[in-house]
Design a protein around this motif. Structure first.
Motif, PDB file in Angstrom:
ATOM      1  N   ASN A 194       0.815  -1.215   0.000  1.00  0.00           N
ATOM      2  CA  ASN A 194       0.000   0.000   0.000  1.00  0.00           C
ATOM      3  C   ASN A 194       0.849   1.267   0.000  1.00  0.00           C
ATOM      4  OD1 ASN A 194      -2.118  -1.770   0.162  1.00  0.00           O
ATOM      5  ND2 ASN A 194      -2.559  -1.385   2.319  1.00  0.00           N
ATOM      6  N   THR A 195       2.168   1.109   0.005  1.00  0.00           N
ATOM      7  CA  THR A 195       3.088   2.243  -0.008  1.00  0.00           C
ATOM      8  C   THR A 195       3.845   2.297  -1.328  1.00  0.00           C
ATOM      9  OG1 THR A 195       4.916   0.978   0.962  1.00  0.00           O
ATOM     10  CG2 THR A 195       3.392   2.072   2.481  1.00  0.00           C
TER      11      THR A 195
ATOM     12  N   GLU B 168      -0.963  -8.251   1.525  1.00  0.00           N
ATOM     13  CA  GLU B 168      -0.437  -6.884   1.559  1.00  0.00           C
ATOM     14  C   GLU B 168       1.079  -6.872   1.560  1.00  0.00           C
ATOM     15  OE1 GLU B 168      -0.247  -3.058   4.623  1.00  0.00           O
ATOM     16  OE2 GLU B 168      -1.865  -4.517   4.849  1.00  0.00           O
ATOM     17  N   PHE B 169       1.678  -7.851   2.239  1.00  0.00           N
ATOM     18  CA  PHE B 169       3.133  -7.929   2.337  1.00  0.00           C
ATOM     19  C   PHE B 169       3.666  -9.113   1.539  1.00  0.00           C
ATOM     20  CE2 PHE B 169       2.130  -5.286   5.956  1.00  0.00           C
ATOM     21  CZ  PHE B 169       3.184  -4.384   6.005  1.00  0.00           C
TER      22      PHE B 169
ATOM     23  N   ILE C 248      -6.518   0.171  -3.694  1.00  0.00           N
ATOM     24  CA  ILE C 248      -6.201   0.035  -2.267  1.00  0.00           C
ATOM     25  C   ILE C 248      -7.398   0.431  -1.410  1.00  0.00           C
ATOM     26  CG2 ILE C 248      -4.759   0.906  -0.389  1.00  0.00           C
ATOM     27  CD1 ILE C 248      -2.495   1.237  -2.460  1.00  0.00           C
ATOM     28  N   ARG C 249      -8.046   1.518  -1.768  1.00  0.00           N
ATOM     29  CA  ARG C 249      -9.219   1.957  -0.999  1.00  0.00           C
ATOM     30  C   ARG C 249     -10.335   0.909  -1.026  1.00  0.00           C
ATOM     31  NH1 ARG C 249      -8.067   6.956  -3.496  1.00  0.00           N
ATOM     32  NH2 ARG C 249      -9.680   6.571  -5.072  1.00  0.00           N
TER      33      ARG C 249
ATOM     34  N   HIS D 246     -10.009  -2.450  -1.698  1.00  0.00           N
ATOM     35  CA  HIS D 246      -9.640  -3.815  -1.297  1.00  0.00           C
ATOM     36  C   HIS D 246      -8.704  -3.875  -0.092  1.00  0.00           C
ATOM     37  CE1 HIS D 246     -10.822  -4.087  -5.571  1.00  0.00           C
ATOM     38  NE2 HIS D 246     -11.253  -5.299  -5.255  1.00  0.00           N
ATOM     39  N   LYS D 247      -8.336  -2.724   0.442  1.00  0.00           N
ATOM     40  CA  LYS D 247      -7.451  -2.643   1.619  1.00  0.00           C
ATOM     41  C   LYS D 247      -6.023  -3.083   1.325  1.00  0.00           C
ATOM     42  CE  LYS D 247     -11.187  -1.446   3.707  1.00  0.00           C
ATOM     43  NZ  LYS D 247     -11.486   0.007   3.836  1.00  0.00           N
ATOM     44  N   ARG D 248      -5.729  -3.361   0.091  1.00  0.00           N
ATOM     45  CA  ARG D 248      -4.363  -3.690  -0.330  1.00  0.00           C
ATOM     46  C   ARG D 248      -4.269  -3.473  -1.833  1.00  0.00           C
ATOM     47  NH1 ARG D 248      -4.891  -7.911  -3.456  1.00  0.00           N
ATOM     48  NH2 ARG D 248      -6.244  -9.666  -2.938  1.00  0.00           N
ATOM     49  N   LEU D 249      -3.033  -3.415  -2.313  1.00  0.00           N
ATOM     50  CA  LEU D 249      -2.794  -3.296  -3.748  1.00  0.00           C
ATOM     51  C   LEU D 249      -3.138  -4.611  -4.448  1.00  0.00           C
ATOM     52  CD1 LEU D 249      -1.504  -1.033  -5.555  1.00  0.00           C
ATOM     53  CD2 LEU D 249       0.586  -2.399  -5.536  1.00  0.00           C
ATOM     54  N   GLY D 250      -3.480  -4.533  -5.719  1.00  0.00           N
ATOM     55  CA  GLY D 250      -3.667  -5.746  -6.512  1.00  0.00           C
ATOM     56  C   GLY D 250      -2.345  -6.475  -6.720  1.00  0.00           C
TER      57      GLY D 250
END
Length: 241
Positions: free
Chosen positions: A98-99, A127-128, A191-192, A194-198
């Motif tokens: 997300n960064t 996410e990681f 991100i908004r 799904h709370k994480r990047l694809g």
């Protein structure tokens, strides 16, 4: 053609292969535009000096430790003629997806050109990023140093081929079709929602709106380094000749 070469680059190109703890003082180096370079600093200290003079261009800088690893490899690859451009792309997969964890740095002017979101493989983590592979159909990202290749038109539009430089770690990148391309799932809006990047199938995918600019800047034999702390060996141990 006359290339602008900064003193630190000259030092690395002439002396990088030596033990960094016992690097002799460089008494005098003469090149175009440089009369004299004198230093007895360690490799790490010299890289830290470069880091401290980076022009962030209103971007957050990468961590010093990841920058240090990337720069050591960059100069070694330059010395061996494996990469040719003074452009370094650093991806830090220890950070949240997300960064903005991709940096493109002009090593001649010490300027950050781009700082962007970048995706990892769908089987590398949520996410990681935590799991990596060099195998076909693993849908995982591969760590290590790459030389950028040519641009081609693929299913994602303009895409950049990557050649992995570390045996057993990423040397199947071209065969696997691991390339840099744009993707609509690499965005703040994703991100908004799904709370994480694809995530990709293993490619370092970037935002669609930045794709052309980034790949045009880094194409044709520049250095790309993907970092994660799970990597526990040096590039020299796996570097493809």
């Amino acid at each position: 053609m006359i290339y602008k070469i900064y003193p630190l680059m000259v030092f690395f190109l002439l002396s990088f292969g030596k033990d960094s703890k016992n690097t002799p003082e460089l008494k005098s180096v003469r090149t175009k535009g440089i009369a004299k370079v004198e230093t007895n600093l360690s490799v790490e200290a010299r890289i830290e000096n470069v880091y401290n003079t980076l022009n962030p261009n209103n971007c957050k800088l990468p961590e010093l430790r990841t920058f240090t690893e990337a720069v050591k490899g960059f100069y070694l690859l330059k010395e061996r003629g494996i990469v040719q451009k003074n452009i370094l792309t650093l991806i830090d997969f220890s950070l949240s997806s997300n960064t903005k964890r991709l940096w493109v740095i002009d090593m001649t002017t010490n300027t950050v050109l781009f700082n962007s979101l970048v995706a990892h493989g769908r089987n590398t983590g949520e996410e990681f990023a935590s799991a990596f592979s060099n195998l076909n159909s693993s849908f995982k990202s591969s760590l290590g140093f790459y030389a950028t290749g040519e641009i081609y038109q693929g299913k994602h539009g303009a895409s950049l081929r990557l050649d992995g430089l570390e045996r057993g770690l990423n040397d199947n990148a071209r065969e696997r079709g691991v390339v840099m391309h744009g993707a609509d799932y690499v965005s703040e809006s994703f991100i908004r929602d799904h709370k994480r990047l694809g995530r990709s199938q293993g490619c370092p995918a970037v935002p669609v709106e930045l794709t052309d600019e980034i790949i045009q800047t880094i194409k044709d034999k520049s250095c790309l380094y993907i970092y994660h702390p799970s990597r526990s060996f040096t590039m020299e141990e796996r570097l493809i000749s």
